[in-house]
Design an enzyme around this catalytic site. Structure first.
Site, PDB file in Angstrom:
ATOM      1  CG  ASP A   4      -7.217   2.752  -0.468  1.00  0.00           C
ATOM      2  OD1 ASP A   4      -5.685   2.487  -1.037  1.00  0.00           O
ATOM      3  OD2 ASP A   4      -7.644   1.952   0.520  1.00  0.00           O
ATOM      4  CG  HIS A  10      -4.431   0.639   4.075  1.00  0.00           C
ATOM      5  ND1 HIS A  10      -3.909  -0.128   3.027  1.00  0.00           N
ATOM      6  CD2 HIS A  10      -5.210   1.480   3.420  1.00  0.00           C
ATOM      7  CE1 HIS A  10      -4.393   0.275   1.931  1.00  0.00           C
ATOM      8  NE2 HIS A  10      -5.558   0.957   2.072  1.00  0.00           N
ATOM      9  CB  CYS A  33      -1.108  -0.170   1.004  1.00  0.00           C
ATOM     10  SG  CYS A  33      -0.207  -0.282   2.708  1.00  0.00           S
TER      11      CYS A  33
END
Lengths: 327, 652
Positions: B468, B452, B408
């Site tokens: 995201d 994350h 991520c």
């Protein structure tokens, strides 16, 4: 235990209560007779008599020359029993004790010649000088009250007592009795040195061995049997058994001992305490009776842990008694 | 046998060795190897001495060892006081004490020191397994204590364990009173000021390639949350943590002192209300779902909606939160903010800058540009993995044009760089995404592995919008959690694997227990004690009133338990015969004629009669009657009554 007790129990019912004092007189007579030969050792003598009345075998242990053999002799003589003495030596064989079968040319058969063990009182003198093999022949006969030789079992006469004497096992040339065999003896007593007064009397008086033939039996065989019967009838109450069990349990749980007292030891204590009670003229066992016989019964069965100094049976017994409260 | 009373039996030493080994065992992993070795050697030495009944080592040798150990500890830790060095010192000294222990008295001292050592284990861990283990240890220590009292020859371990268990059970009411009422100091009971939470894994105020993906191996719990309004869908579970504005071409950094919030965001829709329990992490961030409305005091809400606690979270912390999943944050950016949100280090990642320029030119508006970049991630050959190849000088360039495999943080970082290069203000938000719903306890567990990173971009007219980019590459990361998104065969902590339903279920039950333990036992702080007192009707409980109440209740509980035990004793009290005789003995004892415990009634009767001739007749009568009743064959009720009457009349 002093005589002329302030707290002698008054008779309640006619029958058993009169029996006990009667036996007491008889036994006092026996003790008195023996005390004429063995001086100043009344307590040990009473223990020895109690042991025989409880149908147990007796082991007398002490250094040579304090009168072990004389005591054994005297006991047999006073009780009027048929008597044999076996001097144990290192070359004594089992057959020398039990007997041996010999070929009889007339009948063309083997005939059993009974050994010295076929006798009412055996004095096994210096029993720890013989080899373990011979010792065990004697000790088996003690337990079974019979002898098996040449495939035939022969009963021993009744009553059958073994009075063994032994030297302390740290002396040279001894085979110490193993613990399992020590256990066969109801009591072990130690005579110890006489006190000054008794020793003076001994030195001034006649030879002890000369006194022996002059002794007359104080009890007839049937009287002895009756006393032994009466011993069995002495009452041991639940409270007394509680105390006995407390003593036993303490010996098993205290770190002071290597191993505790066995059930056989408990039975021995009870039998001896009954005999003692009867000797005191009682029909019931009191805690004091149990305490009185503990030195004889417990001394050779309890081994004090982590103590190199050899404690006498009396010291071991005193410690045990002191440690356990009477419930 | 007075002489042997104080002597130690080998079994006693054995018990102590076991107790000491058990109580030291949890420390082993924390102690330096040489201390463990020394303690083990000393224990073995003592066992050898006991086994072979040898002499204890001379005092000077012990002094020498003690001196050496103290010196070693000083060299190891740089000090003698403090938690770690103190425990090491205590363990060594206790073991040395064992080697000079010769009497029961020494052994008792050691037992109590063992109890003390139990407490030190709690300085490191307060979990249920620790508590259970130490309870077991306390049981063993108590059992050895009982052994000392009984002077048992054989290790009567059954009896000792049973008695110790009974003792502990009897102390439960007292324990509860002390737990509930013992005045608490602010902060949790086992909190320690400094080194207690030194090495906790978690998010930091920096993000570089690999900093988030290294957390994937940790199944440590980051936080737990209980929702009063129902658990939101997985796609909304963005736990907001450090927000990063500054980029040096490789690392994103959160500002040390972000500004105060100056204007509210606009919230709409249904609020989400929940309670968060965050584990110690030695950082200042408190986590909340996007987007929190306020910070739990004394923490504060920053301009970019971080929640900052005034000091690092070194203890487990619990707070209530309200968040809105629908929000608009279009408070205009200050020029300084705008500049920071657009800043890119000069001459870094040149290919990315060029790509951004060309894509921005093709896009009609900002929205279209964001969509184009996301589409690039989605459609081109980007790959989501926990073990990406290493990146060096221009990480964004390398990632976008060559490796194309990342976690991520790679996606968030490169996306933010693309945005800034395209003229759109952007920032990185790190935190946690998702979590596991515990069906047993009905709460959400968020682990470090759920860490994350995502981005927020500033669109004109819309304000800050969460984007995201990871979701574009791997939609399942957001919808189903990290375990589903990570490719097969890559490392994942066991806690996160979901192959076995029963394992999952057991894990959830266990975690529920741990959660309740935290909530009820460990988090029973001053505030909650006060709340509890209010609920039972005691307002404004001060430590004085609590202490008084505690003392009174403790005495009360002890009296009740004692009375119960006394009552049980009385129900099995001796028969009237023994009681009467005991009373007779007590009467004589008052006159200095105490019967010894081992003195028989006949002996006592003679001794007492001789000492008090005036009472002799009465003593004789009572003793004779007692002996016949207790030891004789026949006893009638009349006689018993006679004895009772005589004892009653026996006064001096």
């Amino acid at each position: 235990m002093s005589k002329g007790a302030a707290c002698a129990l008054p008779p309640r019912t006619a029958n058993p209560a009169t029996i006990a004092p009667m036996h007491r007189e008889q036994i006092d007579h026996v003790v008195k007779q023996i005390s004429q030969v063995i001086l100043g050792k009344e307590r040990q003598i009473r223990l020895a008599v109690a042991c025989l009345l409880a149908r147990g075998h007796l082991l007398i242990e002490d250094i040579p020359g304090v009168g072990k053999t004389t005591l054994a002799h005297t006991l047999a003589a006073v009780l009027g029993l048929q008597f044999q003495r076996i001097q144990f030596t290192s070359d004594l064989l089992p057959a020398d004790i039990l007997g041996v079968s010999i070929y009889d040319r007339d009948t063309a058969r083997f005939r059993f010649h009974p050994g010295p063990i076929f006798s009412q009182v055996i004095l096994a003198d210096e029993v720890n000088r013989a080899t373990p093999k011979t010792q065990s022949a004697l000790l088996e006969a003690m337990e079974e009250h019979q002898v098996t030789a040449e495939g035939e079992t022969r009963p021993l006469p009744e009553p059958f007592f073994v009075i063994a004497t032994q030297n302390p096992s740290n002396q040279i040339g001894t085979f110490p009795l193993p613990e399992s065999q020590l256990d066969r003896f109801l009591m072990r007593i130690e005579l110890g040195y006489p006190d000054a007064g008794a020793e003076r009397a001994l030195l001034q008086g006649a030879d002890r061995r000369d006194l022996l033939p002059k002794l007359t039996p104080a009890l007839q065989p049937e009287e002895l049997a009756a006393v032994q019967e009466a011993v069995r009838a002495v009452h041991a109450s639940g409270a007394l058994l509680d105390y006995l069990q407390a003593l036993i349990n303490y010996s098993r749980q205290s770190p002071d001992y290597v191993s505790g007292l066995s059930p056989r030891a408990a039975l021995a204590m009870l039998a001896a305490a009954r005999a003692w009670a009867l000797m005191e003229g009682r029909n019931q066992v009191l805690p004091e009776d149990l305490q009185a016989i503990v030195p004889g019964v417990v001394g050779h069965r309890l081994h004090v842990a982590r103590d190199n100094s050899r404690l006498t049976g009396a010291a071991v017994a005193a410690a045990l008694i002191e440690a356990v409260p009477i419930p | 046998m007075r002489a042997t009373t104080d002597r130690l039996h080998p079994a006693h030493v054995g018990w102590l060795l076991v107790a000491l080994a058990l109580v030291t065992a949890p420390h082993v992993e924390r102690l330096p190897w040489w201390i463990t070795l020394l303690v083990g050697t000393l224990l073995a030495w003592r066992a050898y001495i006991t086994w072979h009944a040898l002499q204890l080592p001379p005092k000077w040798l012990l002094f020498l060892i003690a001196g050496g150990a103290v010196g070693g500890i000083y060299i190891q830790y740089g000090r003698l006081l403090g938690r770690d060095s103190g425990v090491a010192l205590l363990v060594i000294m206790l073991t040395l004490k064992l080697l000079e222990m010769s009497s029961l008295r020494d052994a008792m001292v050691l037992v109590f020191l063992c109890y003390f050592l139990v407490i030190t284990d709690f300085l490191y861990s307060q979990t249920i397994p620790t508590a259970l283990y130490l309870l077991l240890v306390v049981w063993v220590i108590t059992a050895s204590l009982i052994g000392f009292q009984l002077r048992l020859r054989q290790p009567g371990y059954r009896y000792q364990f049973r008695s110790a268990g009974m003792l502990l059970l009897q102390s439960v009411p007292l324990m509860l009173v002390l737990f509930v009422l013992f005045p608490r100091v602010p902060g949790p009971l086992w909190g320690l000021p400094q080194d207690a939470t030194a090495s906790v894994t978690g998010l930091s105020d920096e993000m570089s390639p690999g900093s988030v993906s290294k957390l994937i191996t940790s199944d440590a719990i980051a936080l737990r949350a209980t929702f009063s309004t129902g658990v939101p869908p997985a796609g909304q579970l963005y736990w907001r943590g450090p927000v990063m504005w500054d980029f040096d071409g490789y690392t994103w950094t959160a500002s040390r002192d972000p500004g105060q919030r100056h204007r509210e965001a606009q919230y709409s829709g249904a609020p989400t209300e929940y309670t968060v329990t965050v584990e110690p992490n030695s950082r200042r961030w408190l986590f909340a779902l996007d987007l929190p409305t306020r910070a739990p005091p004394p923490a504060r809400l920053t301009a970019d909606f971080q929640i900052l606690s005034p000091s690092a979270v070194s203890n487990r912390l619990r707070y209530d939160m309200t968040s809105y999943p629908n929000w608009i944050d279009n408070t205009p950016l200050t020029p300084a903010e705008m500049q920071r949100a657009l800043a890119l280090p000069p001459r870094s990642n040149p290919r990315t800058a060029a790509l951004a320029a060309s894509m921005r030119n093709q896009a009609t508006d900002e929205r279209a540009y964001v969509a184009a970049v996301l589409a690039k991630f989605r459609n081109e050959n980007f790959y989501y993995t926990t073990t990406p190849p290493p990146l060096n000088v221009n990480p964004v360039d390398e990632f976008l044009f060559s490796t194309r495999a990342g976690f991520c943080e790679h996606y968030a970082s490169s996306f933010a760089v693309l945005m800034r290069a395209g003229g759109i203000p952007a920032r990185i938000v790190t935190g946690y995404q998702g979590g596991e719903i515990n069906n047993v306890g009905n709460y959400l567990t968020v682990r470090q592995a759920d860490a994350h990173a995502w981005t927020e971009v500033w669109l004109k007219n819309e304000g800050w919008v969460r984007v995201d980019p990871t979701a574009a590459v791997s939609p399942s990361r957001v919808e189903a959690g990290v375990a589903a998104a990570v490719p097969q065969g890559e490392t994942l902590p066991l806690q996160l694997r979901g192959e076995y339903p029963w394992l999952r279920r057991a894990r959830m039950t266990w975690d529920t227990m741990a959660y309740s333990w935290n909530q009820i036992v460990l988090e029973y702080t001053q505030d909650r004690q006060r709340q509890f007192m209010q609920r039972v009707g005691i307002d404004n409980a001060t430590w004085q009133s609590l202490a008084t109440l505690m003392f009174m209740l403790a005495v009360g509980v002890t009296l009740v338990v004692g009375a119960l035990m006394l009552w049980r004793l009385r129900t099995q009290r001796p028969d009237p015969l023994s009681a009467a005789y005991a009373r007779f003995c007590a009467t004589l004892a008052q006159r200095g004629l105490a019967r010894l415990p081992s003195e028989g009634p006949l002996d006592f009767c003679r001794r007492a009669g001789a000492a008090r001739p005036d009472l002799r007749e009465r003593i004789d009568a009572i003793s004779t009657l007692y002996m016949r009743l207790r030891y004789g064959a026949t006893a009638t009720a009349d006689e018993t009554r006679e004895l009772l009457a005589r004892v009653k009349a026996f006064r001096i």
